[in-house]
Design a protein around this motif. Structure first.
Motif, PDB file in Angstrom:
ATOM      1  N   VAL A  33      15.383 -14.189   0.492  1.00 51.09           N
ATOM      2  CA  VAL A  33      16.649 -13.984  -0.224  1.00 51.09           C
ATOM      3  C   VAL A  33      16.392 -13.845  -1.723  1.00 51.09           C
ATOM      4  CG1 VAL A  33      18.832 -15.075  -0.858  1.00 51.09           C
ATOM      5  CG2 VAL A  33      18.033 -15.178   1.499  1.00 51.09           C
ATOM      6  N   THR A  34      15.546 -14.720  -2.248  1.00 53.24           N
ATOM      7  CA  THR A  34      15.238 -14.696  -3.674  1.00 53.24           C
ATOM      8  C   THR A  34      14.571 -13.383  -4.072  1.00 53.24           C
ATOM      9  OG1 THR A  34      14.974 -17.091  -3.718  1.00 53.24           O
ATOM     10  CG2 THR A  34      13.971 -15.856  -5.520  1.00 53.24           C
ATOM     11  N   ALA A  35      13.599 -12.947  -3.280  1.00 51.06           N
ATOM     12  CA  ALA A  35      12.893 -11.698  -3.581  1.00 51.06           C
ATOM     13  C   ALA A  35      13.851 -10.508  -3.549  1.00 51.06           C
ATOM     14  CB  ALA A  35      11.761 -11.486  -2.584  1.00 51.06           C
ATOM     15  N   LYS A  36      14.761 -10.504  -2.594  1.00 52.92           N
ATOM     16  CA  LYS A  36      15.713  -9.401  -2.476  1.00 52.92           C
ATOM     17  C   LYS A  36      16.656  -9.386  -3.679  1.00 52.92           C
ATOM     18  CE  LYS A  36      17.847  -6.030  -0.287  1.00 52.92           C
ATOM     19  NZ  LYS A  36      18.389  -6.240   1.083  1.00 52.92           N
ATOM     20  N   PHE A  37      17.153 -10.549  -4.058  1.00 50.28           N
ATOM     21  CA  PHE A  37      18.098 -10.619  -5.177  1.00 50.28           C
ATOM     22  C   PHE A  37      17.430 -10.208  -6.482  1.00 50.28           C
ATOM     23  CE2 PHE A  37      20.763 -12.572  -8.397  1.00 50.28           C
ATOM     24  CZ  PHE A  37      22.029 -12.250  -7.943  1.00 50.28           C
ATOM     25  N   LYS A  38      16.190 -10.633  -6.673  1.00 46.39           N
ATOM     26  CA  LYS A  38      15.483 -10.311  -7.913  1.00 46.39           C
ATOM     27  C   LYS A  38      15.140  -8.826  -8.006  1.00 46.39           C
ATOM     28  CE  LYS A  38      13.501 -14.828  -8.990  1.00 46.39           C
ATOM     29  NZ  LYS A  38      12.272 -15.638  -9.156  1.00 46.39           N
ATOM     30  N   SER A  39      15.188  -8.121  -6.886  1.00 48.99           N
ATOM     31  CA  SER A  39      14.909  -6.685  -6.912  1.00 48.99           C
ATOM     32  C   SER A  39      16.105  -5.880  -7.401  1.00 48.99           C
ATOM     33  CB  SER A  39      14.511  -6.206  -5.508  1.00 48.99           C
ATOM     34  OG  SER A  39      15.629  -6.170  -4.636  1.00 48.99           O
ATOM     35  N   VAL A 142      22.994 -14.120  11.620  1.00 52.54           N
ATOM     36  CA  VAL A 142      22.768 -14.906  10.406  1.00 52.54           C
ATOM     37  C   VAL A 142      21.893 -16.109  10.734  1.00 52.54           C
ATOM     38  CG1 VAL A 142      24.933 -14.198   9.327  1.00 52.54           C
ATOM     39  CG2 VAL A 142      24.880 -16.249  10.752  1.00 52.54           C
ATOM     40  N   GLN A 143      21.234 -16.605   9.708  1.00 61.46           N
ATOM     41  CA  GLN A 143      20.397 -17.797   9.831  1.00 61.46           C
ATOM     42  C   GLN A 143      21.044 -18.912   9.031  1.00 61.46           C
ATOM     43  OE1 GLN A 143      17.084 -15.254   8.395  1.00 61.46           O
ATOM     44  NE2 GLN A 143      15.855 -16.281   9.961  1.00 61.46           N
ATOM     45  N   GLU A 144      21.282 -20.042   9.683  1.00 63.66           N
ATOM     46  CA  GLU A 144      21.947 -21.163   9.012  1.00 63.66           C
ATOM     47  C   GLU A 144      20.920 -22.138   8.439  1.00 63.66           C
ATOM     48  OE1 GLU A 144      25.715 -23.553  10.267  1.00 63.66           O
ATOM     49  OE2 GLU A 144      23.968 -24.714  10.947  1.00 63.66           O
ATOM     50  N   ILE A 145      21.099 -22.449   7.162  1.00 68.87           N
ATOM     51  CA  ILE A 145      20.244 -23.423   6.490  1.00 68.87           C
ATOM     52  C   ILE A 145      21.113 -24.584   6.012  1.00 68.87           C
ATOM     53  CG2 ILE A 145      18.704 -23.841   4.538  1.00 68.87           C
ATOM     54  CD1 ILE A 145      17.843 -20.920   4.764  1.00 68.87           C
ATOM     55  N   GLU A 146      20.730 -25.778   6.408  1.00 71.91           N
ATOM     56  CA  GLU A 146      21.448 -26.990   6.028  1.00 71.91           C
ATOM     57  C   GLU A 146      20.760 -27.616   4.827  1.00 71.91           C
ATOM     58  OE1 GLU A 146      22.253 -31.438   7.909  1.00 71.91           O
ATOM     59  OE2 GLU A 146      21.974 -29.711   9.251  1.00 71.91           O
ATOM     60  N   VAL A 163      22.542 -16.856   5.959  1.00 66.69           N
ATOM     61  CA  VAL A 163      21.812 -15.730   5.404  1.00 66.69           C
ATOM     62  C   VAL A 163      21.842 -14.572   6.398  1.00 66.69           C
ATOM     63  CG1 VAL A 163      19.549 -14.910   4.645  1.00 66.69           C
ATOM     64  CG2 VAL A 163      20.279 -17.233   4.082  1.00 66.69           C
ATOM     65  N   ASP A 164      22.260 -13.399   5.926  1.00 69.18           N
ATOM     66  CA  ASP A 164      22.227 -12.193   6.754  1.00 69.18           C
ATOM     67  C   ASP A 164      20.763 -11.892   7.070  1.00 69.18           C
ATOM     68  OD1 ASP A 164      22.061  -9.446   7.581  1.00 69.18           O
ATOM     69  OD2 ASP A 164      24.038  -9.088   6.712  1.00 69.18           O
ATOM     70  N   LYS A 165      20.396 -11.992   8.330  1.00 67.06           N
ATOM     71  CA  LYS A 165      18.986 -11.890   8.722  1.00 67.06           C
ATOM     72  C   LYS A 165      18.397 -10.524   8.422  1.00 67.06           C
ATOM     73  CE  LYS A 165      15.894 -13.202  12.514  1.00 67.06           C
ATOM     74  NZ  LYS A 165      15.833 -13.767  13.893  1.00 67.06           N
ATOM     75  N   ASN A 166      19.178  -9.474   8.580  1.00 70.16           N
ATOM     76  CA  ASN A 166      18.677  -8.117   8.344  1.00 70.16           C
ATOM     77  C   ASN A 166      18.680  -7.758   6.857  1.00 70.16           C
ATOM     78  OD1 ASN A 166      18.213  -7.538  11.108  1.00 70.16           O
ATOM     79  ND2 ASN A 166      20.382  -7.068  11.393  1.00 70.16           N
ATOM     80  N   ALA A 167      19.770  -8.073   6.167  1.00 75.17           N
ATOM     81  CA  ALA A 167      19.898  -7.698   4.761  1.00 75.17           C
ATOM     82  C   ALA A 167      19.148  -8.643   3.828  1.00 75.17           C
ATOM     83  CB  ALA A 167      21.369  -7.649   4.361  1.00 75.17           C
TER      84      ALA A 167
END
Length: 217
Positions: A33-39, A142-146, A163-167
């Motif tokens: 998620v972090t890598a995608k957002f920073k792009s 989606v992937q759930e993180i607690e 988290v959207d698993k594909n996006a």
């Protein structure tokens, strides 16, 4: 509703560091998620804010929008008459009902979850987190993180991130506060290639005739 938009007035960009006590599988998802957002060059997003009580009863729903570019951001929630502008150095919080704008400095020590954190940066060393697995929500996998804050003084005791698993982007964030209320932020749209001018993130006093300025810097 004033407290809702104040949630977005804290600092935005932070270096992410992960505790070794955390679930490696969750870390892998969050790293993605972090890598995608920073792009993203700049981001425009629309979201829905849903308030519930401890029993799941709906207390209210609001639509909101956010623009983000580096350390700069602008956030508004429809129906509240409030907006927040941040140019990375100053934060302007505008209240339409009072025609008043309050100027402050970004506060890195603030404990609330900001809009940028909502997308990528709030799962830092102050949280323990684990991956609860996959589920399907509105036809999305989606992937759930607690997540549990290590600092018991924070105003919330649990956060659930989908988290959207594909996006590889945040789909929703569910925040359980200590008063028993629940706030759910769902990202309805996200444009990672938005063309946003720098002046978008600066409060222009000339556009708000008669506005009272409260400078707390």
């Amino acid at each position: 509703m004033k407290s809702l938009i104040v949630l977005f007035s804290t600092f935005f960009i932070a270096t992410i560091s992960f505790s070794q006590q955390n679930d490696p599988a969750a870390k892998k998802v969050l790293d993605g998620v972090t890598a995608k957002f920073k792009s993203f060059k700049a981001v425009q997003a629309a979201f829905t804010l849903r308030q519930e009580d401890s029993k799941g009863t709906l207390l209210g729903t609001k639509k909101g929008s956010a623009s983000l570019k580096g350390t700069r951001y602008r956030v508004s929630i429809a129906g509240t008459g409030q907006e927040i502008f941040c140019d990375g150095t100053n934060v302007w919080t505008y209240d339409k009902s009072a025609n008043e704008v309050t100027i402050t400095k970004p506060d890195p020590s603030a404990s609330s979850i900001s809009m940028q954190k909502l997308f990528t940066s709030f799962y830092d060393k102050d949280f323990l987190y684990k991956l609860n697995g996959d589920k399907t929500v509105n036809k999305k996998v989606v992937q759930e993180i607690e997540m549990t804050p290590t600092d018991k003084n924070k105003p919330f005791h649990k956060v659930y991130v989908l988290v959207d698993k594909n996006a590889k982007t945040i789909y929703s964030t569910r925040i359980l506060d200590k008063s028993g209320n629940v706030m759910v932020y769902t990202v309805n749209s996200l444009n990672g290639s938005a063309n946003l001018p720098d002046n978008l993130f600066v409060f222009d006093k000339s556009k708000y005739p008669g506005v009272e300025v409260v400078d707390l810097r």
